[in-house]
Design a protein around this motif. Structure first.
Motif, mmCIF file in Angstrom:
data_model
loop_
_atom_site.group_PDB
_atom_site.id
_atom_site.type_symbol
_atom_site.label_atom_id
_atom_site.label_comp_id
_atom_site.label_asym_id
_atom_site.label_seq_id
_atom_site.Cartn_x
_atom_site.Cartn_y
_atom_site.Cartn_z
ATOM 1 N N ARG A 29 -65.836 -20.573 57.435
ATOM 2 C CA ARG A 29 -67.274 -20.383 57.625
ATOM 3 C C ARG A 29 -68.088 -21.573 57.128
ATOM 4 N NH1 ARG A 29 -68.055 -17.346 61.411
ATOM 5 N NH2 ARG A 29 -70.200 -17.088 60.728
ATOM 6 N N TYR A 30 -67.436 -22.670 56.767
ATOM 7 C CA TYR A 30 -68.152 -23.857 56.308
ATOM 8 C C TYR A 30 -68.370 -24.793 57.488
ATOM 9 C CZ TYR A 30 -67.234 -22.684 51.388
ATOM 10 O OH TYR A 30 -67.196 -22.067 50.170
ATOM 11 N N GLY A 31 -69.572 -25.368 57.582
ATOM 12 C CA GLY A 31 -69.837 -26.390 58.568
ATOM 13 C C GLY A 31 -69.439 -27.766 58.065
ATOM 14 N N TYR A 32 -69.688 -28.794 58.893
ATOM 15 C CA TYR A 32 -69.227 -30.139 58.523
ATOM 16 C C TYR A 32 -69.991 -30.698 57.328
ATOM 17 C CZ TYR A 32 -73.297 -31.983 61.066
ATOM 18 O OH TYR A 32 -74.571 -32.272 61.496
ATOM 19 N N ARG A 33 -71.182 -30.222 57.052
ATOM 20 C CA ARG A 33 -71.926 -30.722 55.891
ATOM 21 C C ARG A 33 -71.254 -30.294 54.589
ATOM 22 N NH1 ARG A 33 -75.885 -29.602 59.703
ATOM 23 N NH2 ARG A 33 -77.373 -31.297 60.095
ATOM 24 N N ARG A 34 -70.864 -29.036 54.508
ATOM 25 C CA ARG A 34 -70.162 -28.574 53.299
ATOM 26 C C ARG A 34 -68.770 -29.189 53.211
ATOM 27 N NH1 ARG A 34 -73.207 -23.733 54.047
ATOM 28 N NH2 ARG A 34 -74.500 -23.352 52.207
ATOM 29 N N ILE A 35 -68.116 -29.368 54.361
ATOM 30 C CA ILE A 35 -66.812 -30.020 54.350
ATOM 31 C C ILE A 35 -66.944 -31.451 53.827
ATOM 32 C CG2 ILE A 35 -64.910 -30.820 55.781
ATOM 33 C CD1 ILE A 35 -64.923 -27.832 55.347
ATOM 34 N N ALA A 36 -68.011 -32.160 54.229
ATOM 35 C CA ALA A 36 -68.234 -33.522 53.744
ATOM 36 C C ALA A 36 -68.459 -33.536 52.239
ATOM 37 C CB ALA A 36 -69.429 -34.146 54.461
ATOM 38 N N ALA A 37 -69.189 -32.550 51.725
ATOM 39 C CA ALA A 37 -69.407 -32.484 50.273
ATOM 40 C C ALA A 37 -68.093 -32.235 49.534
ATOM 41 C CB ALA A 37 -70.420 -31.391 49.943
ATOM 42 N N LEU A 38 -67.235 -31.373 50.065
ATOM 43 C CA LEU A 38 -65.934 -31.139 49.441
ATOM 44 C C LEU A 38 -65.062 -32.388 49.480
ATOM 45 C CD1 LEU A 38 -65.043 -27.578 50.812
ATOM 46 C CD2 LEU A 38 -65.749 -28.164 48.494
ATOM 47 N N TYR A 73 -67.314 -19.937 44.349
ATOM 48 C CA TYR A 73 -68.715 -20.106 44.748
ATOM 49 C C TYR A 73 -69.489 -20.902 43.696
ATOM 50 C CZ TYR A 73 -73.539 -18.909 45.924
ATOM 51 O OH TYR A 73 -74.881 -18.974 46.235
ATOM 52 N N ASN A 74 -69.235 -20.614 42.440
ATOM 53 C CA ASN A 74 -69.985 -21.284 41.370
ATOM 54 C C ASN A 74 -69.514 -22.711 41.116
ATOM 55 O OD1 ASN A 74 -71.644 -19.071 40.871
ATOM 56 N ND2 ASN A 74 -70.265 -18.211 39.322
ATOM 57 N N THR A 75 -68.225 -22.973 41.284
ATOM 58 C CA THR A 75 -67.679 -24.250 40.817
ATOM 59 C C THR A 75 -67.269 -25.210 41.921
ATOM 60 O OG1 THR A 75 -65.458 -23.288 40.704
ATOM 61 C CG2 THR A 75 -66.829 -23.163 38.716
ATOM 62 N N VAL A 76 -67.042 -24.708 43.128
ATOM 63 C CA VAL A 76 -66.510 -25.567 44.203
ATOM 64 C C VAL A 76 -67.434 -25.602 45.407
ATOM 65 C CG1 VAL A 76 -64.584 -25.941 45.791
ATOM 66 C CG2 VAL A 76 -64.143 -25.126 43.462
ATOM 67 N N ARG A 77 -67.870 -24.463 45.865
ATOM 68 C CA ARG A 77 -68.607 -24.377 47.124
ATOM 69 C C ARG A 77 -69.904 -25.185 47.070
ATOM 70 N NH1 ARG A 77 -72.840 -21.917 49.410
ATOM 71 N NH2 ARG A 77 -72.653 -21.115 51.548
ATOM 72 N N PRO A 78 -70.080 -26.160 47.983
ATOM 73 C CA PRO A 78 -71.333 -26.928 47.998
ATOM 74 C C PRO A 78 -72.489 -26.044 48.453
ATOM 75 C CG PRO A 78 -69.583 -28.080 49.187
ATOM 76 C CD PRO A 78 -69.107 -26.687 48.957
ATOM 77 N N HIS A 79 -73.607 -26.156 47.760
ATOM 78 C CA HIS A 79 -74.802 -25.362 48.068
ATOM 79 C C HIS A 79 -75.843 -26.291 48.675
ATOM 80 C CE1 HIS A 79 -77.914 -22.366 47.860
ATOM 81 N NE2 HIS A 79 -77.095 -21.497 47.265
ATOM 82 N N SER A 80 -76.330 -25.938 49.871
ATOM 83 C CA SER A 80 -77.263 -26.820 50.572
ATOM 84 C C SER A 80 -78.575 -26.992 49.814
ATOM 85 C CB SER A 80 -77.543 -26.273 51.977
ATOM 86 O OG SER A 80 -78.076 -24.957 51.911
ATOM 87 N N ALA A 81 -79.036 -25.951 49.112
ATOM 88 C CA ALA A 81 -80.300 -26.053 48.377
ATOM 89 C C ALA A 81 -80.181 -26.913 47.126
ATOM 90 C CB ALA A 81 -80.805 -24.658 47.994
ATOM 91 N N LEU A 82 -78.950 -27.222 46.696
ATOM 92 C CA LEU A 82 -78.727 -28.040 45.504
ATOM 93 C C LEU A 82 -78.202 -29.419 45.861
ATOM 94 C CD1 LEU A 82 -77.029 -25.299 43.266
ATOM 95 C CD2 LEU A 82 -79.448 -25.924 43.363
ATOM 96 N N PRO A 102 -73.281 -24.672 42.179
ATOM 97 C CA PRO A 102 -74.262 -24.245 41.172
ATOM 98 C C PRO A 102 -73.824 -24.538 39.744
ATOM 99 C CG PRO A 102 -73.950 -22.535 42.835
ATOM 100 C CD PRO A 102 -72.891 -23.564 43.078
ATOM 101 N N ALA A 103 -72.534 -24.380 39.451
ATOM 102 C CA ALA A 103 -72.054 -24.590 38.083
ATOM 103 C C ALA A 103 -70.684 -25.248 38.127
ATOM 104 C CB ALA A 103 -71.978 -23.266 37.319
#
Length: 395
Positions: free
Chosen positions: A153-162, A346-355, A360-361
């Protein structure tokens, strides 16, 4: 020395001279010899230009040239149409796709490279320049495909952040290009699946402006494989977007809400405000009195207005879309382990677009800030935080 070509004006003048000689009693061969041409040429000239004036002959030549030009234009347009119809279907937006289309057109229609490039608007130097990819293109593509397979469910923007967190030095455009080349996309819906058992607007009246300023909580429901209900309490910090707690049980009542909040208050301190809807577990007198004694102000949203609890509703949507809709839970224990592992992720790995596409942590500081060398390549999906890897190994 080559034979002289006569202009239409010269031909008409010689024909008139021959007519005068014939009228004075000379024969046709004698008149033709007098004007310096053979008898056959004289008859041909008379057939083409006999009885014409000089301006009429000039106009005839102009019409012939115009006719040739129009024929050439029609021929060119027909050839261009054949080239365009033979080229690939759809828009040729990239030089690589134009290059393939030009090679196909040259083979099918038999036109020159210059003509095909002109019609398909490809510079000849671009056509002749052989594309040369980067040395790490294959490794980067493999990492992108593996990340997309793991986080469907991740798009290329979150994949790029990872990828950047894992050590890759890539920009968003390069990841998007590979993403589209590989035909990757986020599907609209995904069916629930069984685990293979491998390790693998907030309310306008109150906006958070610092950590521990505004918390929000809400309930999310799901079911195990046999159809029994699961209930989850989601508690988030609206400023940092961190999920503070995510307890799971068959039933959660006001006492369970108080127990979860008590543990969080002891660990992090009480917030100034806590936002929720008007559910009976949140509006219970014992909950409001307990929060009031600790100095925590309640912010209840307007009934029937879930958009006023936008931060928590957004988190609930991500929880359902990225995790709950893709998992089948066979027991309450399994659900607790997997949901807690997802919360840590979610807190430690998942890139958050608003941040700015940062978690988040995060558990540790990025390698660039600590001075450690960044890895140029490698499998990004294998470099998971230790907590997520430990939870994954448990299941």
């Amino acid at each position: 020395m080559g034979r002289k070509r006569h202009s239409p004006e010269e031909i008409i003048g010689k024909l008139r001279e021959a007519e005068v000689l014939i009228a004075r009693g000379q024969t046709t061969p004698q008149a033709a010899k007098a004007i310096g041409v053979t008898e056959q040429t004289y008859y041909r000239w008379r057939r083409e230009y006999g009885g014409m004036k000089v301006d009429q002959a000039r106009r005839l030549k102009e019409l012939e040239r115009e006719n040739q030009r129009l024929r050439r234009a029609v021929s060119d347009l027909t050839l261009d149409k054949m080239i365009l119809s033979e080229a690939a279907k759809g828009k040729l937006l990239s030089p690589a796709r134009r290059r393939l289309a030009i090679d196909h057109v040259r083979e099918a229609v038999g036109v020159s490279e210059r003509r095909a490039c002109c019609v398909l608007r490809q510079h000849r130097s671009t056509q002749r320049k052989a594309p040369r990819g980067r040395d790490d293109e294959a490794a980067l593509t493999a990492d992108i495909v593996e990340l997309a397979s793991r986080y469907g469910r991740y798009g290329y923007r979150r994949i790029a952040a990872l990828l950047r967190d894992a050590g890759w030095r890539v920009n968003l455009k390069r990841v998007e290009r590979i993403w589209r080349t590989e035909g990757l996309k986020v599907p609209q819906r995904q069916p629930k699946r069984g685990r293979l058992w491998l390790a693998d607007g907030s309310c306008i009246r109150l906006r958070p402006d610092r950590p521990n300023h505004v918390w929000s909580y809400d309930f999310v429901q799901d079911r195990t494989h046999e159809g029994r209900k699961l209930r989850m309490l989601t508690v988030i910090d609206e400023y940092t977007r961190e999920c503070l707690a995510l307890p799971v049980a068959r039933q959660l009542k006001s006492d369970d809400v108080l127990a979860t909040l008590a543990d969080l208050f002891a660990e992090r301190g009480p917030p100034e405000h806590i936002r929720s809807d008007n559910g009976s577990e949140f509006t219970a007198t014992v909950v409001r009195e307990w929060l009031g004694r600790l100095g925590v102000k309640t912010a209840f949203i307007t009934p029937g207005s879930p958009w006023e609890n936008g931060y928590n509703e957004s988190f609930n949507g991500k929880l359902r879309d990225e995790f709950l809709d893709r998992e089948i839970f066979y027991s309450l224990t399994e659900a607790r382990i997997l949901i807690e592992a997802w919360r840590v992720h979610y807190n430690t790995v998942r890139p958050h677009s608003a941040l700015g596409y940062r978690p988040p942590a995060p558990e540790a500081t990025a390698p660039a800030s600590t001075g450690a060398p960044r890895l140029p390549s490698g499998s990004a999906t294998l470099r998971l935080p230790s907590a997520v890897a430990q939870e994954a190994s448990m299941v």
